[in-house]
Scaffold this active site. Structure first.
Site, short mmCIF file in Angstrom:
data_model
loop_
_atom_site.label_atom_id
_atom_site.label_comp_id
_atom_site.label_asym_id
_atom_site.label_seq_id
_atom_site.Cartn_x
_atom_site.Cartn_y
_atom_site.Cartn_z
N HIS A 75 43.77 37.99 27.92
CA HIS A 75 44.57 39.01 28.81
C HIS A 75 45.99 39.10 28.30
O HIS A 75 46.64 38.09 28.57
CB HIS A 75 44.46 38.60 30.34
CG HIS A 75 45.02 39.37 31.14
ND1 HIS A 75 44.37 40.53 31.44
CD2 HIS A 75 45.90 39.16 31.95
CE1 HIS A 75 45.13 41.12 32.59
NE2 HIS A 75 46.15 40.40 32.73
N HIS A 109 49.16 42.32 28.33
CA HIS A 109 49.63 43.77 28.35
C HIS A 109 50.56 44.22 27.21
O HIS A 109 51.91 43.96 27.24
CB HIS A 109 50.35 43.72 29.70
CG HIS A 109 49.34 43.43 30.92
ND1 HIS A 109 49.13 44.39 31.69
CD2 HIS A 109 49.18 42.25 31.45
CE1 HIS A 109 48.45 43.88 32.76
NE2 HIS A 109 48.43 42.68 32.85
N GLU A 134 43.47 51.07 32.24
CA GLU A 134 43.70 50.56 33.57
C GLU A 134 43.78 51.75 34.45
O GLU A 134 44.58 52.58 34.35
CB GLU A 134 45.04 49.88 33.42
CG GLU A 134 45.36 49.31 35.22
CD GLU A 134 46.31 48.18 35.03
OE1 GLU A 134 46.01 47.23 35.05
OE2 GLU A 134 47.66 48.65 34.75
N HIS A 187 42.52 42.23 38.26
CA HIS A 187 43.34 41.07 38.76
C HIS A 187 42.97 40.98 40.06
O HIS A 187 43.13 41.75 41.09
CB HIS A 187 44.69 41.52 38.74
CG HIS A 187 45.37 42.20 37.42
ND1 HIS A 187 45.25 43.32 36.88
CD2 HIS A 187 46.02 41.44 36.53
CE1 HIS A 187 45.60 43.35 35.67
NE2 HIS A 187 46.34 42.30 35.42
N GLU A 231 45.91 36.89 42.80
CA GLU A 231 47.18 36.55 41.93
C GLU A 231 48.12 35.84 42.94
O GLU A 231 48.37 34.56 42.48
CB GLU A 231 47.67 37.65 41.27
CG GLU A 231 48.86 37.13 40.19
CD GLU A 231 49.11 38.24 39.20
OE1 GLU A 231 48.39 39.34 39.33
OE2 GLU A 231 50.01 37.71 38.35
ZN LIG Z 1 47.63 41.33 33.86
#
Ligand SMILES: [Zn+2]
Length: 376
Positions: free
Chosen positions: A62, A64, A138, A202, A205
């Protein structure tokens, strides 16, 4: 030579401690297993301890990458998004993704799972990455009025991009249960299920996410409203409820039938974990990001109890500090003192490949030893 390490992993089951790999003078693997057995069978072969681990190339499940130019900042999750990520949005994009991909290449991994926010980054990863992985497109669309148009656009994009797949596969990311309308969560997870697309979401979290689903209140609810997002009720199509959790909401909508990989999953109940196990979803944990954004501690023992596959990711450098999965392994051991090296190595290898829907490389007799990763 018999090479040993604190843990040795062939990619199946759990890594072994007190184990080694017998390697020929041509550097091919002759045998692998517990040291006592190797020493009995090959008493005259010298041994060398290489360090922490010998393993197939690990996975950063994972990332970004497009945030790689955004500086690291530790602050509570519900402030970090508006005050740091949105505030630094000019630094986000293709240049960051190029830098991030170079860091990943240098970190000696076998595959990665990225979250992608722009067509330019998607086309760059599909066209130029020599590192295998999954680029998850996304969706952050909380307004239910957008659902149909976003659905149609997304299906078209995914169709076009899949024609460009080489080393990197196209996946989908529905950002979070509170930031994508229930209509879109349903319709796009159905697309993912029918098309066999890897899907990341996600979930749970920060504690404020759970509070918002239960009571509609708390700092995340306030932060979303002040950023101009619709109230949670409009996005999820129901009222908050003390019995509700983000995981139960996704299960009831049918989203878990697509077997999404669930990212973070820190603030969960035991029932949530049981549900996730029933659906056969993988979970990815990012210990440094969770620590830096004050999300709490990933309840790894609960996932182990229910046999949920766990992968490891660094998240972005803006919350996770580096994109190096070995740094994340070190942090996981610090955050979870009872975890043990074998379990975290499985997270970094098999858990990661499974979460991305990729085949785990297996150490086999006759293979070139130099293709394995050695962590000194
Ligand atoms: Zn993330």
């Amino acid at each position: 030579m018999i090479y040993t390490a604190d843990a040795v992993y062939n990619g199946v089951g759990l890594p072994l401690t007190g184990a080694g790999v017998l390697v020929s003078s041509a550097n091919t693997i002759v045998a692998f297993g517990k040291l006592e057995a190797l020493k009995t069978q090959f008493p005259d072969v010298p041994m060398e301890h290489l360090g922490m681990a010998i393993l197939p190339a690990p996975v950063n499940a994972h990332t970004h990458l497009d945030l790689s130019r955004v500086p690291f900042k530790a602050m509570p999750y519900y402030r970090w998004i508006p005050d740091h990520i949105v505030a630094n949005r000019a630094l986000r994009g293709l240049e960051g993704a190029r830098i991030g991909l170079d860091w990943l290449r240098a970190s000696d991994i076998g595959a990665f799972g990225d979250i992608v926010n722009s067509a330019g980054v998607m086309e760059f990863l599909l066209g130029e990455s020599d590192l295998p992985g999954v680029a998850h497109w996304e969706i952050f669309k909380p307004n239910p009025l957008d659902a149909q148009i976003v659905h149609d656009e997304t299906v078209q994009h995914l169709r076009d991009w899949r024609k460009l797949e080489r080393q990197v596969k196209v996946g989908l990311s529905l950002h979070a249960p509170f930031s994508v309308s229930s209509q879109l969560l349903k319709s796009l997870s159905t697309v993912a299920r029918l098309e066999g697309l890897p899907l990341q979401i996600h979930v749970a979290e920060h504690p404020s996410e759970l509070e918002m689903f239960r009571y509609g209140t708390g700092p995340l609810a306030e932060s979303l409203l002040s950023a101009g997002l619709p109230p949670l009720e409009a996005t999820i199509g129901r009222k908050p409820d003390p019995d509700l959790t983000p995981v139960k909401y996704l299960a009831e909508l049918g989203v878990l039938e697509a077997k999404p990989t669930l990212i973070h999953m820190v603030n969960v109940t035991e029932e949530d974990v049981r549900i996730v196990a029933q659906f056969g979803c993988s979970v990815i944990t990012c210990p440094r990001s969770n620590r830096n954004l004050e999300c709490g501690v990933f309840p790894w023992a609960l996932y182990a109890k229910y046999g949920v596959e766990v992968g490891l990711g660094t998240d972005s450098v803006a919350s996770g500090e580096t994109l190096n999965i070995r740094d994340e392994v070190g942090a996981a051991l610090e955050v979870h003192p009872a975890l043990g090296l074998p379990t975290v190595l499985r997270w970094a290898v098999r858990g990661g490949y499974k979460a991305l829907g990729l085949k785990t490389p297996i150490m086999a007799r006759g293979d070139d030893f130099s293709k394995l990763t050695v962590w000194k």
